[in-house]
Design a protein around this motif. Structure first.
Motif, short mmCIF file in Angstrom:
data_model
loop_
_atom_site.label_atom_id
_atom_site.label_comp_id
_atom_site.label_asym_id
_atom_site.label_seq_id
_atom_site.Cartn_x
_atom_site.Cartn_y
_atom_site.Cartn_z
N GLY A 86 0.81 -1.21 0.00
CA GLY A 86 0.00 0.00 0.00
C GLY A 86 0.84 1.26 0.00
N TYR A 87 0.25 2.34 0.52
CA TYR A 87 0.89 3.65 0.47
C TYR A 87 1.72 3.92 1.72
CZ TYR A 87 -2.03 5.04 -3.51
OH TYR A 87 -2.62 5.14 -4.75
N SER A 88 2.79 4.67 1.51
CA SER A 88 3.59 5.17 2.63
C SER A 88 4.09 6.56 2.27
CB SER A 88 4.76 4.24 2.93
OG SER A 88 5.61 4.14 1.80
N VAL A 89 4.54 7.30 3.29
CA VAL A 89 5.07 8.65 3.09
C VAL A 89 6.48 8.54 2.51
CG1 VAL A 89 5.70 10.81 4.23
CG2 VAL A 89 3.70 9.52 5.01
N THR A 90 6.78 9.37 1.53
CA THR A 90 8.11 9.34 0.93
C THR A 90 9.15 9.92 1.89
OG1 THR A 90 7.67 11.49 -0.09
CG2 THR A 90 7.31 9.53 -1.45
N PRO A 91 10.40 9.50 1.77
CA PRO A 91 11.46 10.08 2.61
C PRO A 91 11.65 11.56 2.29
CG PRO A 91 12.19 8.06 1.52
CD PRO A 91 10.90 8.44 0.88
N ILE A 92 12.19 12.29 3.25
CA ILE A 92 12.56 13.68 3.02
C ILE A 92 13.77 13.73 2.11
CG2 ILE A 92 13.46 15.76 4.18
CD1 ILE A 92 11.78 15.09 6.55
N LEU A 93 13.87 14.78 1.31
CA LEU A 93 15.02 14.93 0.42
C LEU A 93 16.32 14.93 1.23
CD1 LEU A 93 13.87 17.70 -2.09
CD2 LEU A 93 13.81 15.22 -2.41
N THR A 94 17.30 14.19 0.74
CA THR A 94 18.62 14.21 1.36
C THR A 94 19.36 15.47 0.92
OG1 THR A 94 19.68 13.06 -0.48
CG2 THR A 94 18.67 11.69 1.25
N PRO A 95 20.45 15.84 1.60
CA PRO A 95 21.24 16.99 1.14
C PRO A 95 21.70 16.85 -0.31
CG PRO A 95 21.88 16.42 3.37
CD PRO A 95 20.92 15.35 2.92
N ALA A 96 22.06 15.62 -0.73
CA ALA A 96 22.48 15.41 -2.11
C ALA A 96 21.33 15.66 -3.07
CB ALA A 96 23.03 14.00 -2.28
N GLN A 97 20.13 15.23 -2.70
CA GLN A 97 18.96 15.45 -3.56
C GLN A 97 18.59 16.93 -3.62
OE1 GLN A 97 16.42 12.66 -1.48
NE2 GLN A 97 16.43 11.23 -3.20
N VAL A 98 18.75 17.64 -2.50
CA VAL A 98 18.52 19.08 -2.51
C VAL A 98 19.50 19.77 -3.47
CG1 VAL A 98 18.63 21.20 -1.13
CG2 VAL A 98 17.54 19.15 -0.19
N ASP A 99 20.76 19.35 -3.43
CA ASP A 99 21.75 19.93 -4.34
C ASP A 99 21.38 19.65 -5.79
OD1 ASP A 99 23.30 21.05 -2.36
OD2 ASP A 99 24.68 19.35 -2.22
N ASP A 100 20.94 18.42 -6.07
CA ASP A 100 20.53 18.08 -7.43
C ASP A 100 19.37 18.95 -7.89
OD1 ASP A 100 22.45 16.12 -7.60
OD2 ASP A 100 21.08 14.44 -7.24
N LEU A 101 18.40 19.15 -7.01
CA LEU A 101 17.23 19.95 -7.36
C LEU A 101 17.63 21.39 -7.65
CD1 LEU A 101 14.19 20.28 -7.68
CD2 LEU A 101 14.02 20.54 -5.19
N PHE A 102 18.49 21.96 -6.82
CA PHE A 102 18.90 23.34 -7.04
C PHE A 102 19.83 23.47 -8.25
CE2 PHE A 102 17.20 24.26 -2.83
CZ PHE A 102 16.64 25.50 -3.05
N GLU A 103 20.57 22.42 -8.54
CA GLU A 103 21.39 22.46 -9.76
C GLU A 103 20.50 22.52 -10.99
OE1 GLU A 103 25.21 20.12 -11.74
OE2 GLU A 103 23.95 19.08 -10.27
N PHE A 104 19.43 21.71 -10.98
CA PHE A 104 18.46 21.73 -12.08
C PHE A 104 17.80 23.11 -12.19
CE2 PHE A 104 13.84 21.34 -12.96
CZ PHE A 104 13.90 21.03 -14.30
N ARG A 105 17.35 23.63 -11.04
CA ARG A 105 16.69 24.93 -11.06
C ARG A 105 17.65 26.04 -11.48
NH1 ARG A 105 13.62 26.09 -5.62
NH2 ARG A 105 12.77 27.75 -6.94
N GLY A 106 18.92 25.93 -11.07
CA GLY A 106 19.89 26.94 -11.44
C GLY A 106 20.17 26.99 -12.93
N LEU A 107 19.93 25.88 -13.61
CA LEU A 107 20.14 25.84 -15.06
C LEU A 107 19.00 26.49 -15.82
CD1 LEU A 107 21.50 22.20 -15.48
CD2 LEU A 107 22.79 24.31 -15.74
N ILE A 108 17.76 26.35 -15.31
CA ILE A 108 16.62 26.79 -16.12
C ILE A 108 15.95 28.07 -15.61
CG2 ILE A 108 16.15 24.43 -16.89
CD1 ILE A 108 13.75 24.43 -14.96
N GLU A 109 15.94 28.30 -14.30
CA GLU A 109 15.13 29.41 -13.81
C GLU A 109 15.75 30.79 -14.02
OE1 GLU A 109 12.34 29.00 -10.50
OE2 GLU A 109 13.39 27.13 -10.01
N PRO A 110 17.07 30.98 -13.87
CA PRO A 110 17.61 32.30 -14.23
C PRO A 110 17.39 32.63 -15.71
CG PRO A 110 19.13 31.12 -12.80
CD PRO A 110 18.08 30.14 -13.20
N TRP A 111 17.57 31.61 -16.56
CA TRP A 111 17.29 31.81 -17.98
C TRP A 111 15.83 32.18 -18.20
CZ3 TRP A 111 13.81 29.20 -21.08
CH2 TRP A 111 13.88 29.48 -22.45
N ALA A 112 14.93 31.48 -17.50
CA ALA A 112 13.50 31.76 -17.64
C ALA A 112 13.18 33.18 -17.18
CB ALA A 112 12.69 30.75 -16.84
#
Length: 231
Positions: A86-112
């Motif tokens: 069944g369903y369960s709550v997903t884990p919280i983002l790890t520091p590495a995942q936070v870095d990955d997310l901000f790396e992705f955002r840093g590539l597209i959002e300033p350009w946007a």
């Protein structure tokens, strides 16, 4: 013998007044928000089980709106479904995942943001200014009920920048991250909210002024400071 005319508007016999039942859509939304609060506030902890039967008993509803709410939470990355479990709550983002997310955002959002400054129109700018002005007071508490409006503002603001940029592929990629939920779930404090709104105003001002370099720099600085505040 002439038959009496039939009154087609007459109501069947019964109670004089009946309280209207809550609309199904309203009930489903209320259940979704209730479960979401439990997840965002860690009342149900990361990896904790989301029992449909237990949630239905606790919220005193049928299993149908519970299932619909869990499907929505799964689409936002807040719940996950495993076969036979069944369903369960997903884990919280790890520091590495936070870095990955901000790396992705840093590539597209300033350009946007820069592209939005070049392609802006009055209707889009009016919506952007209204969104910035919608945060008149900052939440003092740190529960999801307190900062829910701010989290929604954060999502809408960044989506509007992507919309002004006019790139639909970018908008779809951005929407799939649901970054605002995961970052606010990881950590929220009142100073974080205050800084976020101030930086949004700087970005909106540069976009409104038609300054692509200023918009790029303001968005880049906002993302870097947000990452520092969260890590």
């Amino acid at each position: 013998m002439v038959n009496a005319p039939v009154d087609r508007t007459a109501r069947p016999a019964g109670p004089a007044t009946l309280a209207p039942l809550p609309a199904r859509q309203t009930l489903t939304e209320d259940v979704y928000q209730a479960i979401k609060r439990l997840v965002m506030d860690h009342v149900i902890p990361p990896r904790g089980r989301l029992s449909i039967d237990q949630l239905a008993r606790d919220l005193r509803v049928s299993s149908t709106p519970i299932r619909e709410a869990l499907v929505r939470l799964e689409s936002e990355g807040l719940a996950e479904k495993e076969p036979l479990r069944g369903y369960s709550v997903t884990p919280i983002l790890t520091p590495a995942q936070v870095d990955d997310l901000f790396e992705f955002r840093g590539l597209i959002e300033p350009w946007a943001a820069a592209r939005a400054a070049l392609r802006r129109d009055e209707a889009g700018l009016a919506r952007l200014r209204a969104e910035v002005d919608s945060v008149s007071t900052l939440p003092a508490g740190e529960s999801y009920a307190d900062y829910q409006h701010l989290a929604g503002h954060d999502d809408r603001f960044h989506r509007q920048i992507a919309e002004l940029a006019g790139n639909h592929q970018l908008l779809r990629a951005f929407a799939r991250t649901h970054f605002h939920l995961h970052l606010f779930r990881r950590r929220y404090t009142a100073p974080l909210g205050s800084a976020t709104v101030a930086e949004h105003r700087d970005i909106a001002a540069a976009v409104g002024a038609g300054d692509p370099d200023g918009a790029y720099a303001a968005m880049e600085a906002h993302l870097e400071r947000a990452r520092q505040r969260l890590t």
